[in-house]
Design a protein around this motif. Sequence first.
Motif, PDB file in Angstrom:
ATOM      1  N   ASN A 135       5.027  61.468  39.012  1.00 56.28           N
ATOM      2  CA  ASN A 135       4.460  60.133  38.847  1.00 56.28           C
ATOM      3  C   ASN A 135       3.900  59.962  37.435  1.00 56.28           C
ATOM      4  OD1 ASN A 135       3.627  57.538  40.014  1.00 56.28           O
ATOM      5  ND2 ASN A 135       1.547  58.307  39.794  1.00 56.28           N
ATOM      6  N   GLY A 136       3.230  61.002  36.928  1.00 53.51           N
ATOM      7  CA  GLY A 136       2.674  60.956  35.584  1.00 53.51           C
ATOM      8  C   GLY A 136       3.732  60.955  34.491  1.00 53.51           C
ATOM      9  N   CYS A 137       4.945  61.393  34.855  1.00 57.00           N
ATOM     10  CA  CYS A 137       6.075  61.368  33.912  1.00 57.00           C
ATOM     11  C   CYS A 137       6.945  60.132  34.113  1.00 57.00           C
ATOM     12  CB  CYS A 137       6.904  62.646  34.059  1.00 57.00           C
ATOM     13  SG  CYS A 137       6.036  64.137  33.537  1.00 57.00           S
ATOM     14  N   ASP A 138       6.403  59.139  34.831  1.00 50.46           N
ATOM     15  CA  ASP A 138       7.072  57.843  35.037  1.00 50.46           C
ATOM     16  C   ASP A 138       8.393  57.969  35.795  1.00 50.46           C
ATOM     17  OD1 ASP A 138       5.019  56.472  33.586  1.00 50.46           O
ATOM     18  OD2 ASP A 138       5.944  57.199  31.735  1.00 50.46           O
ATOM     19  N   VAL A 139       8.507  58.988  36.653  1.00 50.66           N
ATOM     20  CA  VAL A 139       9.686  59.126  37.509  1.00 50.66           C
ATOM     21  C   VAL A 139       9.525  58.161  38.688  1.00 50.66           C
ATOM     22  CG1 VAL A 139      10.957  60.703  39.021  1.00 50.66           C
ATOM     23  CG2 VAL A 139      10.012  61.533  36.843  1.00 50.66           C
ATOM     24  N   VAL A 287      10.051  70.571  35.410  1.00 51.82           N
ATOM     25  CA  VAL A 287      10.775  70.916  34.181  1.00 51.82           C
ATOM     26  C   VAL A 287      12.276  70.826  34.418  1.00 51.82           C
ATOM     27  CG1 VAL A 287      11.366  72.834  32.631  1.00 51.82           C
ATOM     28  CG2 VAL A 287       8.960  72.346  33.154  1.00 51.82           C
ATOM     29  N   THR A 288      12.719  71.361  35.550  1.00 58.85           N
ATOM     30  CA  THR A 288      14.144  71.340  35.889  1.00 58.85           C
ATOM     31  C   THR A 288      14.650  69.909  36.065  1.00 58.85           C
ATOM     32  OG1 THR A 288      13.927  73.494  36.953  1.00 58.85           O
ATOM     33  CG2 THR A 288      15.883  72.212  37.508  1.00 58.85           C
ATOM     34  N   TYR A 289      13.790  69.043  36.610  1.00 61.59           N
ATOM     35  CA  TYR A 289      14.175  67.635  36.759  1.00 61.59           C
ATOM     36  C   TYR A 289      14.331  66.960  35.392  1.00 61.59           C
ATOM     37  CZ  TYR A 289      14.342  62.803  38.209  1.00 61.59           C
ATOM     38  OH  TYR A 289      14.746  61.497  38.388  1.00 61.59           O
ATOM     39  N   GLY A 290      13.572  67.459  34.402  1.00 58.40           N
ATOM     40  CA  GLY A 290      13.701  66.897  33.059  1.00 58.40           C
ATOM     41  C   GLY A 290      12.424  66.338  32.477  1.00 58.40           C
ATOM     42  N   CYS A 291      11.276  66.639  33.076  1.00 55.80           N
ATOM     43  CA  CYS A 291      10.010  66.106  32.576  1.00 55.80           C
ATOM     44  C   CYS A 291       9.581  66.820  31.295  1.00 55.80           C
ATOM     45  CB  CYS A 291       8.921  66.262  33.635  1.00 55.80           C
ATOM     46  SG  CYS A 291       9.210  65.269  35.119  1.00 55.80           S
ATOM     47  N   PRO A 292       9.021  66.089  30.333  1.00 53.08           N
ATOM     48  CA  PRO A 292       8.629  66.686  29.053  1.00 53.08           C
ATOM     49  C   PRO A 292       7.300  67.435  29.124  1.00 53.08           C
ATOM     50  CG  PRO A 292       8.231  64.318  29.013  1.00 53.08           C
ATOM     51  CD  PRO A 292       8.900  64.610  30.320  1.00 53.08           C
ATOM     52  N   HIS A 293       7.166  68.427  28.244  1.00 54.19           N
ATOM     53  CA  HIS A 293       6.012  69.313  28.217  1.00 54.19           C
ATOM     54  C   HIS A 293       4.694  68.556  28.085  1.00 54.19           C
ATOM     55  CE1 HIS A 293       3.703  72.602  25.749  1.00 54.19           C
ATOM     56  NE2 HIS A 293       3.157  72.393  26.925  1.00 54.19           N
ATOM     57  N   ASP A 294       4.601  67.628  27.140  1.00 50.52           N
ATOM     58  CA  ASP A 294       3.312  66.986  26.875  1.00 50.52           C
ATOM     59  C   ASP A 294       2.824  66.179  28.072  1.00 50.52           C
ATOM     60  OD1 ASP A 294       5.400  65.178  26.512  1.00 50.52           O
ATOM     61  OD2 ASP A 294       4.375  64.046  24.943  1.00 50.52           O
ATOM     62  N   GLN A 295       3.728  65.471  28.748  1.00 56.12           N
ATOM     63  CA  GLN A 295       3.330  64.692  29.917  1.00 56.12           C
ATOM     64  C   GLN A 295       2.986  65.602  31.100  1.00 56.12           C
ATOM     65  OE1 GLN A 295       6.761  61.672  29.459  1.00 56.12           O
ATOM     66  NE2 GLN A 295       5.205  60.539  30.596  1.00 56.12           N
ATOM     67  N   LEU A 296       3.697  66.724  31.228  1.00 58.05           N
ATOM     68  CA  LEU A 296       3.386  67.669  32.304  1.00 58.05           C
ATOM     69  C   LEU A 296       2.001  68.281  32.096  1.00 58.05           C
ATOM     70  CD1 LEU A 296       6.786  69.536  32.827  1.00 58.05           C
ATOM     71  CD2 LEU A 296       5.676  67.908  34.378  1.00 58.05           C
ATOM     72  N   ALA A 297       1.682  68.643  30.867  1.00 59.34           N
ATOM     73  CA  ALA A 297       0.373  69.224  30.574  1.00 59.34           C
ATOM     74  C   ALA A 297      -0.746  68.228  30.873  1.00 59.34           C
ATOM     75  CB  ALA A 297       0.311  69.671  29.119  1.00 59.34           C
ATOM     76  N   LYS A 298      -0.532  66.980  30.487  1.00 58.99           N
ATOM     77  CA  LYS A 298      -1.524  65.940  30.755  1.00 58.99           C
ATOM     78  C   LYS A 298      -1.666  65.707  32.268  1.00 58.99           C
ATOM     79  CE  LYS A 298      -2.548  61.112  29.571  1.00 58.99           C
ATOM     80  NZ  LYS A 298      -2.040  59.895  28.886  1.00 58.99           N
ATOM     81  N   GLY A 299      -0.534  65.681  32.975  1.00 60.18           N
ATOM     82  CA  GLY A 299      -0.556  65.463  34.424  1.00 60.18           C
ATOM     83  C   GLY A 299      -1.262  66.591  35.161  1.00 60.18           C
ATOM     84  N   LEU A 300      -0.972  67.842  34.789  1.00 61.20           N
ATOM     85  CA  LEU A 300      -1.588  68.975  35.484  1.00 61.20           C
ATOM     86  C   LEU A 300      -3.094  68.995  35.255  1.00 61.20           C
ATOM     87  CD1 LEU A 300      -0.750  71.374  37.291  1.00 61.20           C
ATOM     88  CD2 LEU A 300      -0.890  72.798  35.258  1.00 61.20           C
ATOM     89  N   ALA A 301      -3.524  68.702  34.036  1.00 61.99           N
ATOM     90  CA  ALA A 301      -4.959  68.705  33.725  1.00 61.99           C
ATOM     91  C   ALA A 301      -5.711  67.639  34.521  1.00 61.99           C
ATOM     92  CB  ALA A 301      -5.167  68.496  32.230  1.00 61.99           C
ATOM     93  N   SER A 302      -5.013  66.553  34.887  1.00 59.54           N
ATOM     94  CA  SER A 302      -5.668  65.458  35.622  1.00 59.54           C
ATOM     95  C   SER A 302      -5.575  65.619  37.134  1.00 59.54           C
ATOM     96  CB  SER A 302      -5.048  64.111  35.210  1.00 59.54           C
ATOM     97  OG  SER A 302      -3.708  64.004  35.683  1.00 59.54           O
TER      98      SER A 302
END
Length: 450
Positions: A135-139, A287-302
């Motif tokens: 969701n945080g990666c706009d999927v 990651v396998t789906y294609g989500c970028p590192h910066d958005q994943l890091a922001k999403g996990l922290a939140s």
Amino acid sequence: MNLAKIHNVYFIGIGGIGMSALARYFVANGKQVSGYDKTPTEITGALTDLGIEIHYSDAIEAIDPEVLNPERTLIVYTPAVPESHAELTYFKTNNYKVLKRSAVLGKITEQTTCLAVAGTHGKTTTTSILGHLLNGCDVPVTAFLGGISENYNSNLILNGTEVTVVEADEFDRSFLTLSPDMACITSMDADHLDIYGDASELTKSFEEFSQRIKDDGKLFVKNGLPLKGITYGVEDDSDYCAQNVKIENGSYVFDLKTPYGLYKDFIFNLPGRHNLSNAIIALAMAVTYGCPHDQLAKGLASYRGVKRRFTYQIKTEEFVFIDDYAHHPEEINAVHQAVREMYPGKKVVAVFQPHLFSRTRDFADDFAESLSKFDEILLLDIYPAREAPIDGINSTWLLKKIKNPNKKLVQKSELIKTLKDIDAPIVLTIGAGDIGEEVKHIKQAFTIAN
């Protein structure tokens, strides 16, 4: 069956955590939703606020007449409902479309990219992390959660329909209705032996699930499980692995090794190595789906967790009260590891309500060993859920097996007084039954006291 042509969806057992997520989904998709449950709860209250009509008597006459049109109505039920249930019997014998919850999930996910999370432990946390990351990666994702997300105050994340994230539940072999594009298996510890008989049958069921993944799909497995797949783990030799793990300000800080390189500087705020492992597999799938590192890091922290999964009810310098859904010995071990890691050297009192007579019987020695690790244990009566009593299997019998002498059988009415008399700095409530209903009373009593 074409769900698009269904007008009414009626749920038998609508207050269940998985059922209520489906109910929310159908409301969002414009269906007329109603249902039955045994008793009012916080979940049924939230559904009523959405405009869903719910009744609490097993009676056909209590159902809206519009629902009693077999051409326009889908009946959804949970396997926790007994076959003798009058409404379920009526619908089954009168040519209604009657499906288990898992079969409906299977139908919903057929036309989507389905990411499924399986395992005897960790499903709900992993699913909620994965749903939150996507969701945080706009999927454009719909995630059906087996618990109430702290981020969304809901068991449904709804941000589109191209991707679905689901819990693949091994109970009643429900996960065999799914055909995911991507799946993970977090654990395969013996459980649900009332369904499977023995651990080998449970293992076979997971093997069968792994074969249901689409031909071009991917299977992720926790390192060490006896299945072939892409491995994940914490500080080991897995394909996806947490490295350089540190604890800073009560949070995990780590790097993620992937087949595509090292992703650095993740922050994860949930305690416990088991939760860190859940975060790693959610990241691996994203990651396998294609989500970028910066958005994943922001999403996990939140990410803030799931209610009743190591949930802090009170957290002060002097007193901590944590509530957790753990109802299997391995889950209790994970909770113990987490609380000792966060609060080394402090006295911890665990209040445990066993869930199911059969599970208590099948894992009694393991429960006794897990519970004995806490400084003091308060044991409630067994929560029966769907089961009739089993002769000789009760909390007094389990208490005798616990080797730690600091143990006591208590009634709910005595619980708060007993906890105050013990006066420990860390209190845990653990279990999958109605112990969750006691949490608010304990929280109120200790908030006033502190």
